[in-house]
Structures are given as structure tokens and as C-alpha cells.
Design a protein around this motif. Structure first.
Motif, mmCIF file in Angstrom:
data_model
loop_
_atom_site.group_PDB
_atom_site.id
_atom_site.type_symbol
_atom_site.label_atom_id
_atom_site.label_comp_id
_atom_site.label_asym_id
_atom_site.label_seq_id
_atom_site.Cartn_x
_atom_site.Cartn_y
_atom_site.Cartn_z
ATOM 1 N N HIS A 116 20.936 153.142 139.852
ATOM 2 C CA HIS A 116 20.529 151.767 139.578
ATOM 3 C C HIS A 116 19.021 151.689 139.580
ATOM 4 O O HIS A 116 18.352 152.361 140.380
ATOM 5 C CB HIS A 116 21.107 150.812 140.621
ATOM 6 N N ILE A 117 18.497 150.875 138.653
ATOM 7 C CA ILE A 117 17.050 150.656 138.616
ATOM 8 C C ILE A 117 16.809 149.158 138.482
ATOM 9 O O ILE A 117 17.401 148.483 137.633
ATOM 10 C CB ILE A 117 16.396 151.463 137.469
ATOM 11 N N SER A 118 15.939 148.648 139.319
ATOM 12 C CA SER A 118 15.636 147.221 139.296
ATOM 13 C C SER A 118 14.639 146.907 138.192
ATOM 14 O O SER A 118 14.063 147.814 137.571
ATOM 15 C CB SER A 118 15.072 146.786 140.643
ATOM 16 N N ARG B 122 13.956 153.425 132.675
ATOM 17 C CA ARG B 122 14.152 152.360 131.698
ATOM 18 C C ARG B 122 12.899 152.168 130.854
ATOM 19 O O ARG B 122 11.779 152.390 131.347
ATOM 20 C CB ARG B 122 14.539 151.036 132.378
ATOM 21 N N ALA B 123 13.118 151.787 129.607
ATOM 22 C CA ALA B 123 12.023 151.452 128.697
ATOM 23 C C ALA B 123 12.195 149.980 128.359
ATOM 24 O O ALA B 123 13.030 149.616 127.519
ATOM 25 C CB ALA B 123 12.075 152.315 127.444
ATOM 26 N N ASN B 124 11.438 149.133 129.023
ATOM 27 C CA ASN B 124 11.610 147.692 128.857
ATOM 28 C C ASN B 124 11.284 147.223 127.439
ATOM 29 O O ASN B 124 11.894 146.280 126.939
ATOM 30 C CB ASN B 124 10.752 146.946 129.870
ATOM 31 N N ASP B 125 10.350 147.900 126.786
ATOM 32 C CA ASP B 125 9.998 147.493 125.425
ATOM 33 C C ASP B 125 11.098 147.801 124.432
ATOM 34 O O ASP B 125 11.129 147.251 123.335
ATOM 35 C CB ASP B 125 8.691 148.164 124.993
ATOM 36 N N LYS B 126 12.022 148.683 124.825
ATOM 37 C CA LYS B 126 13.137 149.055 123.959
ATOM 38 C C LYS B 126 14.479 148.556 124.483
ATOM 39 O O LYS B 126 15.521 148.865 123.906
ATOM 40 C CB LYS B 126 13.196 150.573 123.800
ATOM 41 N N LEU C 71 19.747 157.997 131.597
ATOM 42 C CA LEU C 71 20.199 158.741 132.762
ATOM 43 C C LEU C 71 20.068 160.222 132.435
ATOM 44 O O LEU C 71 20.795 160.749 131.587
ATOM 45 C CB LEU C 71 21.647 158.404 133.121
ATOM 46 N N GLN C 72 19.126 160.868 133.088
ATOM 47 C CA GLN C 72 18.952 162.311 132.943
ATOM 48 C C GLN C 72 19.794 162.982 134.009
ATOM 49 O O GLN C 72 19.605 162.722 135.208
ATOM 50 C CB GLN C 72 17.478 162.699 133.106
#
Length: 124
Positions: free
Chosen positions: A50-52, A71-75, A80-81
Motif C-alpha cells: 500500500h502507498i499513501s 506511484r506516478a501521480n501524473d499518470k 508493483l515491482q
């Protein structure tokens, strides 16, 4: 109105790596927490990572040190690697996002959305 589409699953040998991606699309005002869950046959769905919205990450002990969420907020995308994969990692992996959408003039609604799942199979 909100769609989550995962990609990147497949078959890999034990010790190998895979990278999952999930793109969130639709009428989005904001995306809060994002996460990955998995469900193996006969088992309950469990949190994998999980990522906030602020970038804080959480992992269960079973994947800590092997999996990395980003996460890439602009995209509107979460990744998940997965490294050092084990046969017990075999499952359907689901993307999850807490999304706020416009629901009227100056009104917004928040909800939990899920992707359709992508199969990850790790052979021994």
C-alpha cells in the motif's frame, strides 16, 4: 466512471521478477491511497503493498524486502515491482485505489475501486 486496468502478470520461474502496472482512468478528482492485493485459490484476498497519497509505504512481512510499490501521480498509475519471486506468490493480483470523483456542483464522492486482476504464476 472509474476504471482500473492492470497489466504485467505472467509466468516466471522462482527467483525471477515481474513488474505490475495499474492505470486509473475516468472522472477523477483525486486519488488517495493505492494498493495491491492478491488472492490465491482457496484463500482470502490479502494486502500485498500500500502507498499513501503522500508516498508512505506498507508491506506485510511475507513480501517485505522483495516487493516495492511506487506511484506516478501524473499518470494516475501505481506499480508493483516483485523480485525474488517464490511459488507461494502465485495468485491473482488486484489493484485498488481510493478515488474521489465529482458528483455534482461542488460535491464529491469517495469510493474504493478495484481492477479486474492479473494472474501471476511462479514455477518452482
Amino acid at each position: 466512471q472509474v476504471q482500473l486496468v492492470e497489466s504485467g502478470g505472467g509466468l516466471v520461474q522462482a527467483g525471477g521478477s515481474l513488474r505490475l502496472s495499474c492505470v486509473v482512468s475516468g472522472s477523477i478528482f483525486s486519488i488517495n491511497g493505492m494498493g495491491w492485493y492478491r488472492q490465491a485459490p482457496g484463500k482470502q484476498r490479502e494486502l500485498v503493498a500500500h502507498i499513501s497519497s503522500g508516498g508512505s509505504r506498507n508491506y506485510p512481512e511475507s513480501v517485505k524486502g522483495r516487493f516495492t510499490i511506487a506511484r506516478a501521480n501524473d499518470k494516475n498509475t501505481v506499480y508493483l515491482q516483485m523480485n525474488s519471486l517464490k511459488p507461494e506468490d502465485t495468485a491473482v493480483y488486484y489493484c485498488n485505489a481510493a478515488v474521489t470523483i465529482p458528483s455534482g456542483t461542488y460535491t464529491y464522492t469517495s469510493g474504493d475501486y478495484w481492477g479486474q486482476g492479473t494472474q501471476v504464476t511462479v514455477s518452482s
